[in-house]
Design a protein around this motif. Structure first.
Motif, PDB file in Angstrom:
ATOM      1  N   ASN A 179       8.586   4.917  -9.074  1.00  0.00           N
ATOM      2  CA  ASN A 179       7.497   4.346  -9.864  1.00  0.00           C
ATOM      3  C   ASN A 179       6.294   5.264  -9.820  1.00  0.00           C
ATOM      4  OD1 ASN A 179       8.249   1.371 -10.654  1.00  0.00           O
ATOM      5  ND2 ASN A 179       8.954   1.625  -8.532  1.00  0.00           N
ATOM      6  N   LEU A 180       5.438   5.145 -10.845  1.00  0.00           N
ATOM      7  CA  LEU A 180       4.186   5.892 -10.818  1.00  0.00           C
ATOM      8  C   LEU A 180       3.166   5.218  -9.903  1.00  0.00           C
ATOM      9  CD1 LEU A 180       5.528   6.604 -13.765  1.00  0.00           C
ATOM     10  CD2 LEU A 180       3.338   7.755 -14.050  1.00  0.00           C
ATOM     11  N   GLY A 181       3.167   3.879  -9.854  1.00  0.00           N
ATOM     12  CA  GLY A 181       2.355   3.149  -8.896  1.00  0.00           C
ATOM     13  C   GLY A 181       3.152   2.915  -7.623  1.00  0.00           C
ATOM     14  N   GLN A 182       2.470   2.730  -6.490  1.00  0.00           N
ATOM     15  CA  GLN A 182       3.166   2.617  -5.206  1.00  0.00           C
ATOM     16  C   GLN A 182       3.132   1.212  -4.613  1.00  0.00           C
ATOM     17  OE1 GLN A 182       4.986   5.281  -4.441  1.00  0.00           O
ATOM     18  NE2 GLN A 182       4.097   6.021  -6.368  1.00  0.00           N
ATOM     19  N   ASN A 183       2.444   0.268  -5.242  1.00  0.00           N
ATOM     20  CA  ASN A 183       2.439  -1.132  -4.813  1.00  0.00           C
ATOM     21  C   ASN A 183       1.940  -1.297  -3.371  1.00  0.00           C
ATOM     22  OD1 ASN A 183       2.940  -3.915  -5.412  1.00  0.00           O
ATOM     23  ND2 ASN A 183       4.784  -3.828  -4.141  1.00  0.00           N
ATOM     24  N   ARG A 184       1.006  -0.443  -2.956  1.00  0.00           N
ATOM     25  CA  ARG A 184       0.382  -0.579  -1.641  1.00  0.00           C
ATOM     26  C   ARG A 184      -0.882   0.274  -1.604  1.00  0.00           C
ATOM     27  NH1 ARG A 184       4.222   2.805   2.626  1.00  0.00           N
ATOM     28  NH2 ARG A 184       4.392   4.756   1.449  1.00  0.00           N
ATOM     29  N   TRP A 185      -1.796  -0.103  -0.720  1.00  0.00           N
ATOM     30  CA  TRP A 185      -3.007   0.670  -0.512  1.00  0.00           C
ATOM     31  C   TRP A 185      -2.672   1.892   0.343  1.00  0.00           C
ATOM     32  CZ3 TRP A 185      -7.639  -0.777  -2.764  1.00  0.00           C
ATOM     33  CH2 TRP A 185      -7.704  -2.068  -3.286  1.00  0.00           C
ATOM     34  N   TYR A 186      -3.364   2.983   0.077  1.00  0.00           N
ATOM     35  CA  TYR A 186      -3.228   4.158   0.931  1.00  0.00           C
ATOM     36  C   TYR A 186      -4.462   5.030   0.755  1.00  0.00           C
ATOM     37  CZ  TYR A 186      -1.343   6.017  -3.506  1.00  0.00           C
ATOM     38  OH  TYR A 186      -1.163   6.357  -4.815  1.00  0.00           O
ATOM     39  N   MET A 216      -3.067   7.446   5.675  1.00  0.00           N
ATOM     40  CA  MET A 216      -2.676   6.126   6.169  1.00  0.00           C
ATOM     41  C   MET A 216      -2.164   5.279   5.009  1.00  0.00           C
ATOM     42  SD  MET A 216      -5.917   5.740   8.709  1.00  0.00           S
ATOM     43  CE  MET A 216      -6.895   6.726   7.570  1.00  0.00           C
ATOM     44  N   PHE A 217      -1.146   4.463   5.288  1.00  0.00           N
ATOM     45  CA  PHE A 217      -0.449   3.743   4.234  1.00  0.00           C
ATOM     46  C   PHE A 217      -0.301   2.271   4.580  1.00  0.00           C
ATOM     47  CE2 PHE A 217       1.052   8.070   4.699  1.00  0.00           C
ATOM     48  CZ  PHE A 217       0.860   8.595   3.428  1.00  0.00           C
ATOM     49  N   GLY A 218      -0.500   1.418   3.578  1.00  0.00           N
ATOM     50  CA  GLY A 218      -0.239   0.002   3.738  1.00  0.00           C
ATOM     51  C   GLY A 218       1.251  -0.286   3.619  1.00  0.00           C
ATOM     52  N   THR A 219       1.607  -1.553   3.632  1.00  0.00           N
ATOM     53  CA  THR A 219       3.008  -1.977   3.546  1.00  0.00           C
ATOM     54  C   THR A 219       3.359  -2.354   2.115  1.00  0.00           C
ATOM     55  OG1 THR A 219       2.993  -2.808   5.817  1.00  0.00           O
ATOM     56  CG2 THR A 219       4.684  -3.682   4.349  1.00  0.00           C
ATOM     57  N   LYS A 229       7.517   0.470   5.251  1.00  0.00           N
ATOM     58  CA  LYS A 229       6.347   0.783   6.062  1.00  0.00           C
ATOM     59  C   LYS A 229       6.357   2.279   6.377  1.00  0.00           C
ATOM     60  CE  LYS A 229       5.976  -3.762   8.287  1.00  0.00           C
ATOM     61  NZ  LYS A 229       5.893  -4.492   9.585  1.00  0.00           N
ATOM     62  N   THR A 230       5.165   2.864   6.462  1.00  0.00           N
ATOM     63  CA  THR A 230       5.059   4.297   6.724  1.00  0.00           C
ATOM     64  C   THR A 230       4.002   4.552   7.794  1.00  0.00           C
ATOM     65  OG1 THR A 230       5.617   4.769   4.411  1.00  0.00           O
ATOM     66  CG2 THR A 230       4.682   6.568   5.707  1.00  0.00           C
ATOM     67  N   GLY A 260       4.453  10.721   9.474  1.00  0.00           N
ATOM     68  CA  GLY A 260       4.728   9.947   8.270  1.00  0.00           C
ATOM     69  C   GLY A 260       6.105   9.319   8.245  1.00  0.00           C
ATOM     70  N   GLY A 261       6.656   8.967   9.408  1.00  0.00           N
ATOM     71  CA  GLY A 261       7.965   8.337   9.437  1.00  0.00           C
ATOM     72  C   GLY A 261       7.970   6.991   8.728  1.00  0.00           C
ATOM     73  N   SER A 262       9.010   6.725   7.963  1.00  0.00           N
ATOM     74  CA  SER A 262       9.112   5.477   7.202  1.00  0.00           C
ATOM     75  C   SER A 262      10.212   4.584   7.767  1.00  0.00           C
ATOM     76  CB  SER A 262       9.400   5.762   5.729  1.00  0.00           C
ATOM     77  OG  SER A 262       8.347   6.479   5.128  1.00  0.00           O
TER      78      SER A 262
END
Length: 334
Positions: A179-186, A216-219, A229-230, A260-262
């Motif tokens: 997707n172009l959007g990632q559906n989470r805050w980062y 930093m990445f949200g869920t 999760k990342t 950056g492990g997912s």
């Protein structure tokens, strides 16, 4: 400084306000490709400058190039054609230089990906997540508030503090992984460093630049029916830049990703420990327009679980400053 150097610096100084536009182009290309901030992005310009860029990129690899976390899908084949647009504005906070920018990606991504044992062959198009950036200089020369400040400016050693935040409102389809959007805050926190090497005269400027940063990445709780999760990812950018002429410059660019492990539904995936190398060439067409070309690619990417990503970029940016545009009108220039 002799009269010849002073004259060269004055003429170049009239163009420096538009470096904000060059900086914005760099941020767009870096942020939406392999998250590498390009050379000369954190050079300072006259407060009050504005810029609008047009950027075109072609990218391929085994990760979604519009995802800053670069989650690797072993064996994946992904391609993206992306355009970016935005706006940047420089200003001062007391005696410190600052910049704010907003950027919006758009385009198409397609490929074959396997997620949690399920294979996908799909494509997506539309708008990505808008990103905001705010930065302020904390060590280095004072903000440039007028033309005499521009003429006196030399970066010497400068250190900034920056923050980026992506707003998750881009195109997103939970039934597909690309997707172009990632559906989470980062977002990102970083500390750009610019070190001047030698004289600060147009046609002879050389810099060594670094940017240590943490992403930093949200869920994402709806990633093709799973929870993604990342972990935080450390990134170090480095650039050696040099003027070839007063209007033409180039740089050698390097980047290192670590961490950056997912995890998908608690099942851990691989972590990044990859290096990328590239170059950037920039040419100033006139006082308001700059053309930039660049290429970047990962190096230690022979294993299936290694990050693999290539990017070509061409950008055209239009920049202006009310003070200088007003001076031109007074002189009767078109």
């Amino acid at each position: 400084m002799n009269n010849r150097e002073l004259t060269a610096r004055y003429l170049a100084g009239l163009r420096l306000p538009f470096m904000a536009g060059v900086a914005l182009v760099g941020m767009l290309c870096a942020a939406q490709a392999i998250a590498q901030v390009p050379a000369r992005f954190y050079w300072k310009s006259l407060s009050g400058a504005n810029a609008v860029p047009v950027v075109a990129m072609s990218m391929s690899g085994n990760t979604n190039p519009l995802d800053y976390s670069h989650t690797v899908s072993p064996g994946a084949s992904i391609e993206a054609e992306v355009a970016l647009a935005g706006f940047a504005h420089t200003f001062s906070v007391g005696d410190r230089a600052a910049m704010a920018a907003i950027l919006v990606p758009m385009g198409r991504i397609s490929g074959e990906v396997t997620v949690a044992g399920q294979a996908f062959k799909q494509s997506s198009r539309g708008y990505g997540d808008p990103m905001l950036e705010l930065g302020i200089n904390v060590i280095g020369p004072k903000a440039q508030k007028n033309i005499p400040d521009v003429l006196r400016y030399e970066p010497g050693f400068s250190l900034d503090i920056i923050g980026d935040l992506a707003i998750p409102i881009g195109e997103y389809d939970a039934s597909q992984p690309l997707n172009l959007g990632q559906n989470r805050w980062y977002g990102r926190l970083g500390a750009p460093i610019v070190a001047q090497l030698g004289p600060w005269v147009p046609g002879r400027r050389t810099t060594l630049e670094f940017l240590p940063a943490v992403w930093m990445f949200g869920t994402n709780s709806n990633y093709v029916g799973h929870t993604l999760k990342t972990d935080p990812m450390f990134q170090l950018d480095a650039h050696l830049t040099r003027d070839f002429t007063e209007h033409f410059w180039g740089s050698i660019d390097a980047v290192w990703y670590k961490g950056g492990g997912s995890t998908i539904d608690g099942v851990p995936g691989g972590k990044l420990n990859n290096v990328g190398l590239g170059y950037t060439l920039g040419y100033q067409i006139n006082d308001n327009v700059q053309l930039t070309f660049g290429y970047k690619s990962t190096l230690n990417d022979s294993a299936p679980g290694d990050l693999q990503l290539d990017q070509f970029m061409v950008s055209l940016v239009f920049g202006w400053h009310p003070l200088l545009e007003g001076a031109r009108r007074l002189k009767g220039e078109k």
